[in-house]
Motif scaffolding. Structure first.
Motif, PDB file in Angstrom:
ATOM      1  N   VAL A   1       0.827  -1.215   0.000  1.00  0.00           N
ATOM      2  CA  VAL A   1       0.000   0.000   0.000  1.00  0.00           C
ATOM      3  C   VAL A   1       0.859   1.262   0.000  1.00  0.00           C
ATOM      4  N   ASP A   2       0.219   2.385  -0.344  1.00  0.00           N
ATOM      5  CA  ASP A   2       0.919   3.671  -0.265  1.00  0.00           C
ATOM      6  C   ASP A   2       0.613   4.327   1.089  1.00  0.00           C
ATOM      7  N   GLN A   3       1.025   5.588   1.224  1.00  0.00           N
ATOM      8  CA  GLN A   3       0.869   6.261   2.525  1.00  0.00           C
ATOM      9  C   GLN A   3      -0.594   6.437   2.927  1.00  0.00           C
ATOM     10  N   ASN A   4      -1.490   6.401   1.914  1.00  0.00           N
ATOM     11  CA  ASN A   4      -2.923   6.518   2.224  1.00  0.00           C
ATOM     12  C   ASN A   4      -3.594   5.150   2.328  1.00  0.00           C
TER      13      ASN A   4
ATOM     14  N   LYS B   1       3.171   4.490  11.280  1.00  0.00           N
ATOM     15  CA  LYS B   1       3.298   5.939  11.463  1.00  0.00           C
ATOM     16  C   LYS B   1       4.762   6.366  11.491  1.00  0.00           C
ATOM     17  N   ARG B   2       5.583   5.596  12.215  1.00  0.00           N
ATOM     18  CA  ARG B   2       6.995   5.971  12.325  1.00  0.00           C
ATOM     19  C   ARG B   2       7.691   5.882  10.964  1.00  0.00           C
ATOM     20  N   LEU B   3       7.357   4.849  10.220  1.00  0.00           N
ATOM     21  CA  LEU B   3       7.975   4.685   8.902  1.00  0.00           C
ATOM     22  C   LEU B   3       7.566   5.818   7.968  1.00  0.00           C
TER      23      LEU B   3
ATOM     24  N   MET C   1       9.482   8.839   8.664  1.00  0.00           N
ATOM     25  CA  MET C   1      10.875   8.717   8.215  1.00  0.00           C
ATOM     26  C   MET C   1      10.995   8.854   6.698  1.00  0.00           C
ATOM     27  N   GLY C   2       9.877   8.937   6.000  1.00  0.00           N
ATOM     28  CA  GLY C   2       9.927   9.148   4.544  1.00  0.00           C
ATOM     29  C   GLY C   2       9.705   7.892   3.730  1.00  0.00           C
ATOM     30  N   CYS C   3       9.328   6.801   4.398  1.00  0.00           N
ATOM     31  CA  CYS C   3       9.065   5.559   3.657  1.00  0.00           C
ATOM     32  C   CYS C   3       7.785   5.754   2.830  1.00  0.00           C
ATOM     33  N   GLN C   4       7.822   5.263   1.565  1.00  0.00           N
ATOM     34  CA  GLN C   4       6.670   5.551   0.676  1.00  0.00           C
ATOM     35  C   GLN C   4       5.654   4.419   0.579  1.00  0.00           C
ATOM     36  N   HIS C   5       6.156   3.183   0.588  1.00  0.00           N
ATOM     37  CA  HIS C   5       5.249   2.054   0.416  1.00  0.00           C
ATOM     38  C   HIS C   5       5.407   1.062   1.578  1.00  0.00           C
ATOM     39  N   PHE C   6       4.360   0.259   1.798  1.00  0.00           N
ATOM     40  CA  PHE C   6       4.336  -0.589   2.989  1.00  0.00           C
ATOM     41  C   PHE C   6       3.694  -1.927   2.663  1.00  0.00           C
ATOM     42  N   GLN C   7       4.180  -2.951   3.374  1.00  0.00           N
ATOM     43  CA  GLN C   7       3.622  -4.295   3.205  1.00  0.00           C
ATOM     44  C   GLN C   7       3.685  -4.966   4.569  1.00  0.00           C
TER      45      GLN C   7
END
Ligand code: C2E
Ligand code: CA
Ligand code: CA
Length: 333
Positions: free
Chosen positions: A114-117, A312-314, A317-323
């Motif tokens: 996913v992205d930041q949203n 939230k912390r990631l 820190m500027g992280c763009q995508h998450f899994q």
């Protein structure tokens, strides 16, 4: 030897093996260059007089040798019967893997990215092996065996093909036209000279859009001939495929090499995400990796995100995508 002296005999054999290894360690000078040998020793102990034949004893010592070679820490290994059953099981798995594709035992699990949203931007394809006997085996256990007997080539092709077919289905739905699928590629697949051609063929036969395919490579690749690796990566990108460096931070990638690799994405290993909950040192390291990736113009994705707090912390820190499990577990279908 008698049972009572077995311990003493084992100690003596170990001492002898250590001395042999020490002798072999001495640098050899060949044509003015220094070389160092590494060696492994397998040992089996037996009762005398006993019932085991010479061939059987050699076979046991050979099993112990294989275990020593497989271990990162022990260059000397003693045979025991548990070891034998492990070797037998591994052989059984190895043989079963050779038929996994034709027996239709494989399945593809997809885990959202996913992205930041928290909008889904893609999926990671994760292999599942539904063998009647080895059903519960994780890919962490069977992939190294598939790599050792080369069945990873057939397995890897299968994953690529299924992922591309899935991409075609996704592209047919307007809302998921730009959704990507990331496919894990083993170093054994990548090192073969025909890997780029295989990817190209699968893209052509399935009609998948290369822009939506991402290949995940690991840092261990970089221990190889770097120029060959760069060439292969560049050819893949010419096809339109993007490349992610998986498990980033756990391997051997030197920064000097990293800047030379034609990459699109850095995937931060789960260990760094887990560390965010602990010491401030861990968080600092994660932050450094994120800024490193961003300064190289790479998309940074974190894996193994399990809590809102980590997310939230990631993000901060500027992280763009998450899994990670927070957004969805891998699911078949
Ligand atoms: P990986 O590439 O690092 O894949 C991520 C692993 O983390 C997956 O395990 C996934 O299920 C797990 N995971 C994802 N989110 C979370 C989370 O929030 N918390 C925790 N604790 N775990 C999470 P899986 O599916 O068991 O795969 C393990 C490894 O096996 C993969 O690690 C990859 O190295 C390898 N693998 C899986 N499928 C393939 C494949 O098709 N080809 C190759 N060459 N390797 C594969
Ligand atoms: Ca991966
Ligand atoms: Ca990973």
């Amino acid at each position: 030897c008698s049972t009572s002296s077995l311990g003493a005999v084992a100690a003596e054999a170990e001492l002898m093996a250590t001395q042999i290894l020490q002798k072999l360690k001495a640098p050899l000078i060949l044509e003015g260059r220094s070389h160092q040998l590494t060696a492994c020793i397998g040992i089996t102990l037996f009762h005398w007089p006993g019932t085991l034949s010479g061939d059987e004893l050699l076979r046991q010592a050979d099993i112990a040798l294989k275990m020593a070679k497989r271990s990162n820490t022990n260059a000397i290994s003693f045979f025991d019967s548990q070891m034998e059953s492990l070797v037998k099981k591994r052989l059984e798995i190895s043989q079963a893997l050779n038929h996994a594709v034709e027996n239709e035992e494989l399945a593809l699990a997809l885990q959202p990215q996913v992205d930041q949203n928290q909008r889904i931007i893609g999926f990671e394809a994760l292999l599942r092996w539904q063998h009647p006997k080895f059903k519960s085996l994780s890919p962490n256990d069977f992939i190294p065996i598939a790599e050792a007997n080369d069945s990873i080539i057939a397995l890897g092709d299968w994953v690529l093909e299924k992922s591309c077919q899935k991409l075609v289905k996704l592209a047919a739905q307007h809302s998921s036209r730009n959704v990507k699928i990331s496919v894990n590629v083993s170093a054994v697949q990548f090192r073969r000279g025909d890997f780029v051609a295989r990817v190209k063929n699968i893209l052509q036969s399935t009609g998948a859009n290369p822009q939506n395919l991402c290949l995940e490579l690991t840092e261990s690749l970089i221990a190889d001939d770097i120029n060959f690796i760069i060439e292969q990566m560049a050819s893949l990108r010419e096809l339109g495929v993007s490349i992610s460096l998986d498990d980033f931070g756990t391997g051997y990638a030197s920064l000097a090499y990293l800047t030379r690799l034609p990459l699109d994405e850095l995937k931060i290993d789960r260990a760094f995400v887990r560390d965010l909950d602990g010491s401030s040192k861990g968080a600092l390291l994660t932050e450094t990796i994120i800024s490193l990736g961003r300064s190289m113009n790479l998309t940074v994705i974190a894996e193994g995100v399990e809590t809102e707090q980590q997310f939230k912390r990631l993000q901060k820190m500027g992280c763009q995508h998450f899994q990670g499990y927070l957004f969805g577990k891998p699911a078949i279908g």
